[in-house]
Design a protein around this motif. Sequence first.
Motif, short mmCIF file in Angstrom:
data_model
loop_
_atom_site.label_atom_id
_atom_site.label_comp_id
_atom_site.label_asym_id
_atom_site.label_seq_id
_atom_site.Cartn_x
_atom_site.Cartn_y
_atom_site.Cartn_z
N ALA A 59 0.83 -1.21 0.00
CA ALA A 59 0.00 0.00 0.00
C ALA A 59 0.86 1.26 0.00
N ASP A 60 1.86 1.28 0.84
CA ASP A 60 2.71 2.47 0.96
C ASP A 60 3.60 2.67 -0.26
N ASP A 61 3.97 1.58 -0.92
CA ASP A 61 4.85 1.66 -2.10
C ASP A 61 4.16 2.36 -3.27
N ASP A 62 2.87 2.09 -3.45
CA ASP A 62 2.11 2.74 -4.52
C ASP A 62 0.68 2.93 -4.02
N TRP A 63 0.49 3.96 -3.22
CA TRP A 63 -0.81 4.19 -2.59
C TRP A 63 -1.91 4.43 -3.62
N GLN A 64 -1.58 5.08 -4.71
CA GLN A 64 -2.57 5.36 -5.74
C GLN A 64 -3.11 4.06 -6.35
N LEU A 65 -2.22 3.14 -6.68
CA LEU A 65 -2.63 1.86 -7.26
C LEU A 65 -3.37 1.01 -6.24
N PHE A 66 -2.88 1.00 -5.00
CA PHE A 66 -3.54 0.23 -3.94
C PHE A 66 -4.95 0.78 -3.69
N SER A 67 -5.09 2.10 -3.69
CA SER A 67 -6.39 2.72 -3.48
C SER A 67 -7.35 2.39 -4.62
N TYR A 68 -6.81 2.32 -5.82
CA TYR A 68 -7.63 1.95 -6.98
C TYR A 68 -8.23 0.56 -6.77
N HIS A 69 -7.42 -0.38 -6.31
CA HIS A 69 -7.90 -1.73 -6.02
C HIS A 69 -8.93 -1.69 -4.90
N LEU A 70 -8.65 -0.90 -3.91
CA LEU A 70 -9.51 -0.80 -2.73
C LEU A 70 -10.90 -0.24 -3.08
N LEU A 71 -10.94 0.79 -3.90
CA LEU A 71 -12.18 1.52 -4.13
C LEU A 71 -12.92 1.16 -5.41
N LYS A 84 -13.26 -20.63 7.49
CA LYS A 84 -12.01 -20.02 7.03
C LYS A 84 -12.23 -18.86 6.07
N GLU A 85 -13.26 -18.96 5.21
CA GLU A 85 -13.53 -17.86 4.28
C GLU A 85 -13.98 -16.60 5.03
N LEU A 86 -14.84 -16.79 6.02
CA LEU A 86 -15.30 -15.66 6.82
C LEU A 86 -14.14 -15.04 7.60
N LEU A 87 -13.36 -15.90 8.24
CA LEU A 87 -12.24 -15.40 9.05
C LEU A 87 -11.17 -14.73 8.19
N ALA A 88 -10.94 -15.26 6.98
CA ALA A 88 -9.96 -14.64 6.08
C ALA A 88 -10.43 -13.25 5.66
N SER A 89 -11.73 -13.13 5.37
CA SER A 89 -12.28 -11.83 5.00
C SER A 89 -12.17 -10.85 6.16
N MET A 90 -12.43 -11.34 7.37
CA MET A 90 -12.34 -10.48 8.55
C MET A 90 -10.90 -10.07 8.83
N ALA A 91 -9.98 -11.01 8.65
CA ALA A 91 -8.56 -10.73 8.92
C ALA A 91 -8.03 -9.67 7.97
N LEU A 92 -8.24 -9.87 6.67
CA LEU A 92 -7.78 -8.88 5.71
C LEU A 92 -8.57 -7.57 5.86
N GLY A 93 -9.81 -7.71 6.32
CA GLY A 93 -10.64 -6.52 6.51
C GLY A 93 -10.09 -5.56 7.54
N VAL A 94 -9.32 -6.06 8.49
CA VAL A 94 -8.69 -5.18 9.48
C VAL A 94 -7.80 -4.16 8.78
N GLN A 136 -10.10 -2.04 5.91
CA GLN A 136 -10.96 -0.98 6.44
C GLN A 136 -10.14 0.22 6.92
N ALA A 137 -8.99 -0.06 7.50
CA ALA A 137 -8.11 1.04 7.91
C ALA A 137 -7.59 1.79 6.68
N ALA A 138 -7.27 1.04 5.63
CA ALA A 138 -6.81 1.67 4.38
C ALA A 138 -7.93 2.53 3.79
N SER A 139 -9.16 2.06 3.90
CA SER A 139 -10.30 2.84 3.42
C SER A 139 -10.41 4.15 4.20
N ALA A 140 -10.23 4.06 5.52
CA ALA A 140 -10.27 5.26 6.36
C ALA A 140 -9.16 6.23 5.95
#
Length: 211
Positions: free
Chosen positions: A110-122, A166-176, A179-183
Amino acid sequence: MKNKLDIKASIAAQGVIAVDGTTKAKIERSALTLFMERGVDGVSIKELAAHAGISDGAMYRYYPSKYNLAHTLMLAIHNKLTQLVRDIETEDLQFSVKIKNLVLEYCAAADDDWQLFSYHLLHLHHFPELFSPLSAKSKPLDSPVTACADILDKAMTAGEIPNGNKELLASMALGVVIQAASAKSYGRLNGPLSIYAPEFERAILAILAQK
């Protein structure tokens, strides 16, 4: 020491799949800039060409359509993040170390290319085929969540974490992290994402402990 104009010019010439400094790289970076400002649907080929400093016709020599360009950029970062998680999944390390590495590597991407990471995020919602098969006969593409789910599956089998969805927990784990990246993208968090890595790691381990 580079001044702000030098840094801005360097970023403007940074490619995604293209070699830095080339016309194709400028097209890719122009697309990211405009897509992030107005969305994929809110930008025309003419505007993309003008931002990159080339003619409309020249655009088509590099990308046959706006959607092809948007999809190429999305697939590049999607595959990069997926491979990042896959590489960690195959490491012969304790589970807690894998989670630490996962957080650090995701934040670094994310920090290396925030613009590209944000594009994926949003804008990932524009590309549903990255989530599910295009048809009943095709398989879904690999994804960061699928790769993370495999990390958790191995940890559950080894007794390192409690059994669970595992699918739910994986989504929740990455979501941490997500969601912070979204903020951060909306200006609610400041600084590089990596400075929050210790908090992310603790939160993910707490989620996976399921207590």
